[in-house]
Design an enzyme around this catalytic site. Structure first.
Site, PDB file in Angstrom:
ATOM      1  N   SER A   5      38.808  50.522  35.043  1.00  0.00           N
ATOM      2  CA  SER A   5      37.650  50.911  34.188  1.00  0.00           C
ATOM      3  C   SER A   5      36.507  51.717  34.905  1.00  0.00           C
ATOM      4  CB  SER A   5      37.271  50.046  33.264  1.00  0.00           C
ATOM      5  OG  SER A   5      36.380  48.837  33.978  1.00  0.00           O
ATOM      6  N   GLU A  19      39.669  54.823  31.489  1.00  0.00           N
ATOM      7  CA  GLU A  19      39.813  53.999  30.466  1.00  0.00           C
ATOM      8  C   GLU A  19      38.677  54.274  29.415  1.00  0.00           C
ATOM      9  OE1 GLU A  19      40.483  49.803  31.355  1.00  0.00           O
ATOM     10  OE2 GLU A  19      41.902  50.200  32.881  1.00  0.00           O
ATOM     11  N   TRP A  30      43.675  35.368  26.837  1.00  0.00           N
ATOM     12  CA  TRP A  30      42.587  35.949  26.399  1.00  0.00           C
ATOM     13  C   TRP A  30      42.319  36.348  24.920  1.00  0.00           C
ATOM     14  CZ3 TRP A  30      40.550  39.776  30.743  1.00  0.00           C
ATOM     15  CH2 TRP A  30      40.169  38.983  31.881  1.00  0.00           C
ATOM     16  N   HIS A  37      29.728  42.945  39.594  1.00  0.00           N
ATOM     17  CA  HIS A  37      28.950  42.257  38.490  1.00  0.00           C
ATOM     18  C   HIS A  37      27.493  42.100  38.893  1.00  0.00           C
ATOM     19  CE1 HIS A  37      32.197  41.304  35.738  1.00  0.00           C
ATOM     20  NE2 HIS A  37      32.774  40.729  36.818  1.00  0.00           N
TER      21      HIS A  37
END
Length: 832
Positions: A502, A553, A630, A764
């Site tokens: 992504s 994406e 998930w 992150h």
């Protein structure tokens, strides 16, 4: 049939109860009965029992006794997420963030009180993570954050969680076998612990002002240490449990403050008790609670465990602790614990029985749970059983009332956090002799509706899965020969660069997806926009000099939801959000029936992207184990059966991508490690079917088609041989945020012959790593991994980052790869 009902619903912040009329279409008798009674029950419980928690816990009459381990903190409409991100972006103040948090806490406490809950938790709210909150409470701040003592504020707290411009964040890893992530404490012999966050006491007092006497919840001292890691530079053999006597003084101060504030109960979460612990680790529990005993005098003490059966030795240790009043057990995932209770339970103690599932969204089988509770009461004693959730409801969606996307038949089968609170209290009332027959009958009808629904079963899918038995689905050629064939076709440089999938999802991109789903723009306009977004991502990667590209994406909202929306057997919510970490929320699909793929899912977008470049373009798929782990998974068949069904659907997609000319296909298995059972004796069975499911997806591709997979934010070292057994051509794996723990496997002599890309920087964190730092990481990798199989890539996907962060970070990553390539080439030339 069209019906209406009146129930109580919190619609927005500030949250107040107001009657809302809901109109719905009933699909069958089960859903008609369920929706006729659910709000009747809410109103009757609220009117008859709402005062229970206001009178203080532990009353001697035959009153209902109910407990909630914990509750989602994000808010019914993700209020916390948006407030956090606004604060981080400098668009709102700390005071505004604190007000949103206070409103959420107040609403949660009132909701539980009005449902009749007797033992209401406090201090389960967190701005980021409850383990990080405990680190703040203990003042265990790593030196790099330059904290100088005093009460820990947002600046230090969020720097530990997210990093800042100058230093990286602390490690993020999975919370047991869930998709929640916690911030791993970094400890060593020189850490100076001090009482540095009074959050637990402040929030207890906050609830008390509302007239609600809560049970403050603390991460237990032993589990805190067992969930920690030695700080950088500390010998890996350092015993974290040696710090127990250094942290207990802080716990004593917290307990003293809670007692002074009026608390009558305290809950210590000690979930590590369900793991395989040795005698030394078990002794730490005995020692810790013996040391705390005098401070705990006058308090009722609950030790809560969850996620699995508690082993016999741990049960013996736990139930022998003198300071403890009550024990909480997961009866959903820990059914064997029932046998231990039957064999002996301490006289006069309380059993908090977790019979309502905190990990899934299916309506409770109330009749079965009541039978279990009554059997437990026969063993433990009348008034000694408290009805509870199996774990914190943090792991489920917030409120089914908010759902407009689900049809009424499926909706009648489900129970989110708000509904689970009602279930707990309905069971508690029934156990005390006040059974609501109408509510129980409606529940039974909904369960029968689900069992008999033709939507659940697809015989063709079941037959296809049955044919899988007897084959291991391995590719015929070994990985070394495949890599040679792939290199001849792809002609990649040494240390090839790539990203995980992504790219940043801008506000405009999210807006266009929303508008398309709402039919506000045409499909033609939507496709034009997404194509332009892909074109921009491809151009950027070419400009940066990345070797194997991704399309970014832009058409995907979530790596699991996107696929589930195109597979049969899945249902989707509008607001079924669950916290993954910090402000990151996911909306897990609901797998209610047999799974199949009606048509290709990604071929159009991958082919479009490949047409824009001569460089290899990865086809991007989510693997079957990750889709399973998930999602909220059906509980009426073994999980491995569902996983095999998903694997066959993904295999069809892999075959279609290859036939469309895509030569590199990535099948992400980010959650493979997450599903690993917590007990060693159960690991082999899980790993066998999980790895087999992955191999099914790509067993038929040509040698020249390169299969990648990706894993992140778990400890993979203990399953490295299973990862090798997946037989992927290339694996990219998170490495940098976890202090390069992955590399230790290769230092210990594990031979990995396939391509591997340990992440070179943490995505992150907003921090942009300099070129020399990334080059140093690559050099560390080259010390244990051969240069001809090493890839250079970030830790994970870039979806959550901004382009202002991504562009310079990737620029530095490519520059570092080129720098090391040049050094390697120079070294070869010198040796010739």
């Amino acid at each position: 049939m069209i019906g209406t009902l009146v129930c109580f619903h919190r619609s927005s912040l500030p949250l107040h109860h107001s009657p809302i009329i809901h109109q719905f279409r009933c699909e069958n008798e089960g859903s008609r009965m369920f929706y006729r009674t659910i709000c009747h029950h809410l109103v009757s419980v609220a009117s008859s029992s709402a005062v229970g928690s206001r009178l203080g816990p532990l009353q001697s009459d035959r009153a209902m006794a109910s407990h909630i381990v914990g509750y989602p903190r994000i808010g019914p409409k993700r209020e916390l997420k948006f407030s956090l991100e606004s604060f981080w972006d400098g668009k709102s103040s700390a005071e505004e963030l604190q007000q949103v948090a206070a409103d959420l806490r107040s609403a949660i406490w009132k909701q539980m009180a009005e449902a009749g809950t007797k033992y209401i938790p406090s201090n389960t709210f967190s701005y980021y993570d409850q383990v990080l909150d405990t680190t703040a409470m203990l003042g265990a701040v790593p030196a790099r954050y330059n904290w100088n003592g005093g009460e820990i504020g947002f600046d230090v707290y969020f720097s530990m969680a997210r990093g800042n411009a100058s230093v990286p964040a602390m490690e993020l890893t999975k919370w047991f076998d869930t998709n929640y992530h916690y911030i791993v404490p970094e400890l060593g012999p020189d850490v100076k612990f001090s009482y540095s966050s009074h959050k637990a006491v402040v929030e207890y007092k906050e609830a008390k002002v509302l007239g609600i006497n809560t049970v403050p919840v603390l991460v237990g001292p032993v589990s805190y240490l067992l969930l920690s890691k030695p700080a950088k530079g500390v010998d890996k053999s350092f015993s974290l449990l040696s710090l127990i006597d250094k942290i207990l003084p802080v716990y004593r101060k917290v307990v003293v403050d809670l007692k002074a504030a009026g608390a009558t109960w305290v809950q210590f979460d000690e979930p590590t008790l369900v793991k395989d612990l040795d005698a030394h680790q078990l002794q730490a529990f005995t020692h810790a609670y013996a040391e705390l005993e005098s401070s705990l005098s006058g308090l009722n003490v609950l030790i809560e465990t969850y996620f699995a059966d508690i082993p016999a030795e741990a049960y013996k240790t736990l139930t022998s602790l003198k300071a403890v009043t009550a024990y909480g057990f997961d009866i959903v995932r820990g059914t064997k614990t029932l046998d231990l209770i039957k064999q002996g339970f301490p006289s006069g103690k309380f059993l908090f029985a977790g019979v309502v599932d905190g990990r899934n969204i299916w309506a409770n089988n109330l009749a079965s749970s009541l039978n279990t509770l009554q059997a437990l009461e026969d063993i433990v004693g009348t008034d000694k059983v408290v009805v509870s959730t199996s774990c914190s409801l943090l792991h489920t969606a917030v409120d089914l009332v908010n759902e407009t996307k689900l049809d009424q038949e499926i909706k009648s089968w489900l129970s989110f956090a708000a509904q689970k609170v009602v279930e707990v209290n309905a069971l508690a009332k029934a156990l005390s002799g006040q059974k609501d027959e109408v509510y129980f009958s409606a529940n039974a009808a909904a369960l029968a509706s689900r069992k008999s629904s033709p939507r659940v079963t697809n015989e063709a899918v079941q037959k296809a899965v049955a044919t899988l038995k007897g084959s291991n689905h391995r590719r015929v050629t070994n990985v070394s020969a495949r890599l040679d064939a792939q290199q001849k076709k792809l002609n990649l440089p040494i240390l090839p660069t790539t990203t995980i999938g992504s790219f940043p999802q801008t506000a405009d991109l999210r807006r266009v997806r929303r508008e398309f789903k709402a039919n506000k723009i045409s499909e033609e306009d939507y496709i034009r926009f997404i194509k332009e977004e892909i074109n921009n991502v491809v151009k950027l990667q070419e400009e940066l000099g990345i070797d194997v590209l991704v399309h970014g994406e832009p058409e995907r909202n979530d790596m699991v939801e996107y696929f589930g929306e195109q597979l049969s057997g899945f249902a989707f919510t509008a607001n079924g959000w669950v916290q993954s970490y910090g402000s990151r929320c996911v909306k897990p699909p609901i797998i209610y029936g047999d799974v199949s793929r009606p048509k290709p899912m990604t071929v159009f977008w991958s082919s479009t992207a490949q047409s824009l470049t001569k460089r290899p373009m990865k086809g991007m798929l989510t693997g079957p184990v990750t889709i399973l782990n998930w999602s909220f998974v059906r509980d009426d068949q073994p999980r491995f059966e569902t996983c095999y069904q998903i694997a066959l659907a993904i295999k069809n997609e892999v075959d279609d991508l290859e036939n469309a000319g895509i030569t590199v296909i990535q099948i992400d298995e980010a959650a493979l490690r997450e599903g690993l059972p917590l007990r060693k004796s159960e690991e082999a069975f899980y790993l066998n079917w999980a790895v087999h499911s992955f191999r099914i997806t790509n067993c038929g591709v040509r040698d020249t088609t390169q299969i990648h997979t990706h894993m992140c934010y778990s400890n993979f070292n203990d399953i490295i041989h299973s990862i090798i057994d997946m037989d992927a051509d290339v694996i990219t794996i998170e490495n940098s945020r976890s202090d390069e723990k992955l590399l230790s496997v290769f230092r210990e002599g594990v031979k990995y012959g396939a391509g591997i890309g340990p992440g070179v920087y943490d995505i992150h964190s907003p921090r942009i790593p300099p070129t020399d730092e990334i080059a140093e990481r690559i050099n560390k990798m080259l010390a244990v991994v051969e240069s001809n199989i090493l890839w250079v890539n970030p830790d994970c996907g870039l979806k959550t980052r901004k382009y202002t962060e991504v562009k310079p970070a990737l620029t530095n990553m490519v520059a570092a790869a080129k720098l090391i390539r040049h050094r390697l080439a120079s070294a070869i030339n010198k040796s010739m």
